[in-house]
Design an enzyme around this catalytic site. Structure first.
Site, PDB file in Angstrom:
ATOM      1  N   CYS A 168      33.551  50.702  38.288  1.00  0.00           N
ATOM      2  CA  CYS A 168      32.684  50.392  39.437  1.00  0.00           C
ATOM      3  C   CYS A 168      31.654  51.476  39.744  1.00  0.00           C
ATOM      4  O   CYS A 168      30.452  51.242  39.597  1.00  0.00           O
ATOM      5  CB  CYS A 168      33.535  50.122  40.671  1.00  0.00           C
ATOM      6  SG  CYS A 168      34.484  48.608  40.522  1.00  0.00           S
ATOM      7  N   LYS A 206      28.264  46.429  50.182  1.00  0.00           N
ATOM      8  CA  LYS A 206      29.095  46.777  49.024  1.00  0.00           C
ATOM      9  C   LYS A 206      28.459  47.927  48.224  1.00  0.00           C
ATOM     10  O   LYS A 206      29.125  48.913  47.882  1.00  0.00           O
ATOM     11  CB  LYS A 206      29.294  45.546  48.129  1.00  0.00           C
ATOM     12  CG  LYS A 206      30.027  45.807  46.838  1.00  0.00           C
ATOM     13  CD  LYS A 206      31.432  46.346  47.058  1.00  0.00           C
ATOM     14  CE  LYS A 206      32.033  46.858  45.756  1.00  0.00           C
ATOM     15  NZ  LYS A 206      33.332  47.502  45.936  1.00  0.00           N
ATOM     16  N   ARG A 254      38.176  52.087  31.522  1.00  0.00           N
ATOM     17  CA  ARG A 254      36.718  51.920  31.497  1.00  0.00           C
ATOM     18  C   ARG A 254      36.051  53.106  32.188  1.00  0.00           C
ATOM     19  O   ARG A 254      36.411  53.460  33.296  1.00  0.00           O
ATOM     20  CB  ARG A 254      36.330  50.596  32.187  1.00  0.00           C
ATOM     21  CG  ARG A 254      36.811  49.369  31.411  1.00  0.00           C
ATOM     22  CD  ARG A 254      36.474  48.072  32.114  1.00  0.00           C
ATOM     23  NE  ARG A 254      37.260  47.853  33.315  1.00  0.00           N
ATOM     24  CZ  ARG A 254      37.166  46.764  34.079  1.00  0.00           C
ATOM     25  NH1 ARG A 254      36.323  45.807  33.762  1.00  0.00           N
ATOM     26  NH2 ARG A 254      37.916  46.625  35.141  1.00  0.00           N
TER      27      ARG A 254
HETATM   28  P1  NAD Z   1      37.164  42.381  34.554  1.00  0.00           P
HETATM   29  O1  NAD Z   1      36.352  42.656  33.367  1.00  0.00           O
HETATM   30  O2  NAD Z   1      38.519  42.987  34.682  1.00  0.00           O
HETATM   31  O3  NAD Z   1      37.365  40.793  34.730  1.00  0.00           O
HETATM   32  C1  NAD Z   1      36.380  39.849  34.478  1.00  0.00           C
HETATM   33  C2  NAD Z   1      37.067  38.598  33.929  1.00  0.00           C
HETATM   34  O4  NAD Z   1      36.104  37.559  33.841  1.00  0.00           O
HETATM   35  C3  NAD Z   1      37.639  38.787  32.529  1.00  0.00           C
HETATM   36  O5  NAD Z   1      38.987  38.372  32.514  1.00  0.00           O
HETATM   37  C4  NAD Z   1      36.777  37.887  31.651  1.00  0.00           C
HETATM   38  O6  NAD Z   1      37.478  37.348  30.554  1.00  0.00           O
HETATM   39  C5  NAD Z   1      36.362  36.835  32.660  1.00  0.00           C
HETATM   40  N1  NAD Z   1      35.150  36.090  32.291  1.00  0.00           N
HETATM   41  C6  NAD Z   1      34.012  36.547  31.690  1.00  0.00           C
HETATM   42  N2  NAD Z   1      33.136  35.556  31.528  1.00  0.00           N
HETATM   43  C7  NAD Z   1      33.703  34.441  32.058  1.00  0.00           C
HETATM   44  C8  NAD Z   1      33.288  33.093  32.175  1.00  0.00           C
HETATM   45  N3  NAD Z   1      32.090  32.696  31.749  1.00  0.00           N
HETATM   46  N4  NAD Z   1      34.132  32.204  32.746  1.00  0.00           N
HETATM   47  C9  NAD Z   1      35.352  32.593  33.191  1.00  0.00           C
HETATM   48  N5  NAD Z   1      35.800  33.872  33.090  1.00  0.00           N
HETATM   49  C10 NAD Z   1      34.981  34.771  32.529  1.00  0.00           C
HETATM   50  O7  NAD Z   1      36.265  42.783  35.799  1.00  0.00           O
HETATM   51  P2  NAD Z   1      36.771  43.295  37.233  1.00  0.00           P
HETATM   52  O8  NAD Z   1      37.114  44.728  37.177  1.00  0.00           O
HETATM   53  O9  NAD Z   1      37.769  42.317  37.759  1.00  0.00           O
HETATM   54  O10 NAD Z   1      35.413  43.180  38.064  1.00  0.00           O
HETATM   55  C11 NAD Z   1      34.869  41.924  38.414  1.00  0.00           C
HETATM   56  C12 NAD Z   1      33.763  42.160  39.427  1.00  0.00           C
HETATM   57  O11 NAD Z   1      34.322  42.725  40.630  1.00  0.00           O
HETATM   58  C13 NAD Z   1      32.686  43.146  38.975  1.00  0.00           C
HETATM   59  O12 NAD Z   1      31.458  42.746  39.505  1.00  0.00           O
HETATM   60  C14 NAD Z   1      33.122  44.458  39.615  1.00  0.00           C
HETATM   61  O13 NAD Z   1      32.047  45.331  39.823  1.00  0.00           O
HETATM   62  C15 NAD Z   1      33.685  43.968  40.934  1.00  0.00           C
HETATM   63  N6  NAD Z   1      34.684  44.853  41.535  1.00  0.00           N
HETATM   64  C16 NAD Z   1      35.621  45.462  40.754  1.00  0.00           C
HETATM   65  C17 NAD Z   1      36.569  46.276  41.350  1.00  0.00           C
HETATM   66  C18 NAD Z   1      37.607  46.986  40.501  1.00  0.00           C
HETATM   67  O14 NAD Z   1      38.247  47.904  41.020  1.00  0.00           O
HETATM   68  N7  NAD Z   1      37.806  46.599  39.245  1.00  0.00           N
HETATM   69  C19 NAD Z   1      36.585  46.472  42.740  1.00  0.00           C
HETATM   70  C20 NAD Z   1      35.645  45.802  43.505  1.00  0.00           C
HETATM   71  C21 NAD Z   1      34.691  44.995  42.902  1.00  0.00           C
END
Ligand code: NAD
Length: 469
Positions: A282, A226, A349
């Site tokens: 990301c 990743k 972001r």
């Molecule tokens: P995001 O901020 O959109 O979502 C995270 C969610 O987790 C939020 O809704 C938040 O309220 C919730 N959260 C936080 N603490 C929590 C807890 N203790 N219990 C339950 N829920 C909780 O983040 P994202 O963009 O979805 O990214 C998530 C992960 O995936 C990151 O590690 C990111 O690097 C990875 N990722 C993101 C993408 C992308 O395009 N956004 C692609 C691949 C991987």
């Protein structure tokens, strides 16, 4: 299978809807009660193609939402962790939310006697996280025979997240053979191609490879896959931006160059578009975290430093272009198209557009901006009166000294130049995403500046404008 997804953000929500779509019972958890309430009411919350349809199809049937991690853990066989992993002040990934979630899962498993649960690391995390999760689970009292940890990194792109999830190039699972096999079962309709054959399937996008390959690895390898994938894609973007700067200096056209370079199958033309540089939630954080992981392990990954430097420099180069077009910026009125970090999403972001608007404001310009989906998120980033965010694209152009394209939304490639010319103070287009052929814009009566190509500072006079353009 019964699946829990912890975190209902861009990744968690898409994964939840897609797992429901391929037949699983999904319970999606978030600690943001307002978000859970909105999702339960049927709102999709993020701008993502096909997401509203999938949520409407499965909500209340195979998909439900809760704030209770305990309820979700009890109800499921497999628990995906998809919470945020932002960069901390030292440049490392902040894994404190991941740890909180793991401890909450362990509390639920303590004393349990039911069958084994699989904890899936879906968030992007540094190498070694899988081992840490196991260690924390054991420390917190979970029995070793009642859980296993697998890394299943997510490669979706915002803007086409649903189709990326349902038609991925590959699915990577890192961990024990037994748990990797469970993951293969979860993804079976994607891996055997049966989902794509369903009549009601989300349409297969151009260029998708279906069925997807399934790659089982060690946890460490999956974690590196990743990080290395994101680093490589970011490197391609910085590479073409550096090439664009050379093209400008030597009188070449980067669009011709990228076609010639990218059509070599060994290189490929994806992520080879010059522009304002990469952004989003990301690449910026993942590159810094990967460099930091390498440094901790004793390897100085200087290539990544250069990728990051070129990316930041690209905005400076673009600012120079704005100066080339308008000389001083103090008191100038600039119309900006795009606030999201890329087209097709409402995510702001680490958006290069937002960073660039801040640079314009520092120079004393006033900014009116438009974005088809990211206006609400962008409003939260600026103080009142700092910029004007318009609901209509053409309102931004009113009395503007120049129009700047900062995000590659498809609709910005179909502007009505007559309409723009009629309301703008100066007919100047400064295109940070190379959305147009220079000749076309000049014919339409605009001065045109883009990336890695000759500038066209002199627009055709209104009387000469070829209406057919
Ligand atoms: P995001 O901020 O959109 O979502 C995270 C969610 O987790 C939020 O809704 C938040 O309220 C919730 N959260 C936080 N603490 C929590 C807890 N203790 N219990 C339950 N829920 C909780 O983040 P994202 O963009 O979805 O990214 C998530 C992960 O995936 C990151 O590690 C990111 O690097 C990875 N990722 C993101 C993408 C992308 O395009 N956004 C692609 C691949 C991987």
């Amino acid at each position: 299978m019964e699946i829990a997804i912890v975190g209902s953000g861009y990744v968690g929500l898409v994964a939840a809807a897609a797992f429901a779509e391929i037949g699983h019972q999904v319970i999606c958890v978030d600690n943001d009660a307002a978000k859970v309430a909105a999702l339960s009411r049927g709102e999709s919350l993020i701008h993502e193609r096909f997401l509203p349809e999938l949520l409407a199809r499965h909500r209340g049937q195979r998909l439900r939402f809760t704030t209770s991690i305990g309820e979700a853990v009890r109800a499921s066989d497999v628990i995906f962790i998809a919470v945020g992993t932002p960069t901390d002040e030292t440049g490392k990934a902040d894994l404190s939310t991941v740890e909180q979630v793991v401890r909450a899962i362990a509390r639920e498993l303590r004393g349990a006697t039911r069958e084994k649960k699989i904890i899936v690391e879906k968030s992007t995390v540094p190498v070694g996280t899988s081992r840490w999760i196991s260690r924390v689970m054991l420390e917190a009292g979970a029995r070793t025979d009642l859980f296993d940890v697998v890394c299943n990194p997510e490669f979706l792109r915002e803007g086409c997240a649903v189709t990326d999830f349902l038609y991925p190039h590959r699915i990577v699972a890192g961990g024990s053979a037994e748990s990797c096999e469970r993951l293969r079962e979860i993804y079976a309709p994607i891996v055997d191609g049966s989902y794509a054959e369903r009549e009601d399937a989300v349409p297969i996008p151009d260029g998708a490879t279906t069925p997807a390959s399934f790659i089982a690895t060690s946890a460490e390898s999956a974690e590196v896959i990743k990080n290395a994938s994101n680093a490589f894609l970011a490197m391609k973007i910085s590479f073409i931006n550096a090439v664009a700067n050379v093209c400008e200096a030597v009188g070449a056209d980067v669009e011709q160059v990228r076609e010639g370079v990218g059509s070599d199958a060994r290189i490929g033309n994806e992520f080879l578009r010059p522009g304002l540089g990469y952004g989003g939630s990301c690449f910026p954080k993942d590159l810094v975290a990967f460099r930091s992981t390498a440094a901790d392990a004793g390897y100085d990954f200087r290539l990544l430093e250069e990728v990051i430097r070129i990316n930041a420099h690209q905005r400076e180069m673009f600012l120079r272009k704005v100066h080339d077009a308008l000389w001083t910026l103090k008191g100038k009125r600039l119309a900006v198209l795009g606030l999201a970090f890329k087209g097709g999403t409402d995510d702001v972001r680490e958006s290069p557009a937002i960073a660039f608007i801040r640079m314009l404001l520092r120079e004393g310009a006033s900014v009116a901006a438009f974005d088809p989906a990211a206006a609400a998120n962008a409003r939260a980033l600026f103080s009142k009166d700092e910029i004007t965010i318009c609901d209509d694209l053409y309102d931004t152009a009113d009395s503007a000294d120049a129009l700047l394209i900062l995000t590659d939304w498809e609709e910005f490639g179909q502007l009505d130049f007559d309409r723009l010319r009629a309301v703008m103070k100066q007919a100047v287009l400064i295109d940070g995403r190379n959305m147009y052929e220079p000749e076309f814009v000049v014919q339409a009566g605009f001065a045109y500046y883009s990336i890695g190509r000759a500038s066209h500072p002199r627009a055709k006079a209104a009387s000469e404008v070829d209406r057919a353009a």
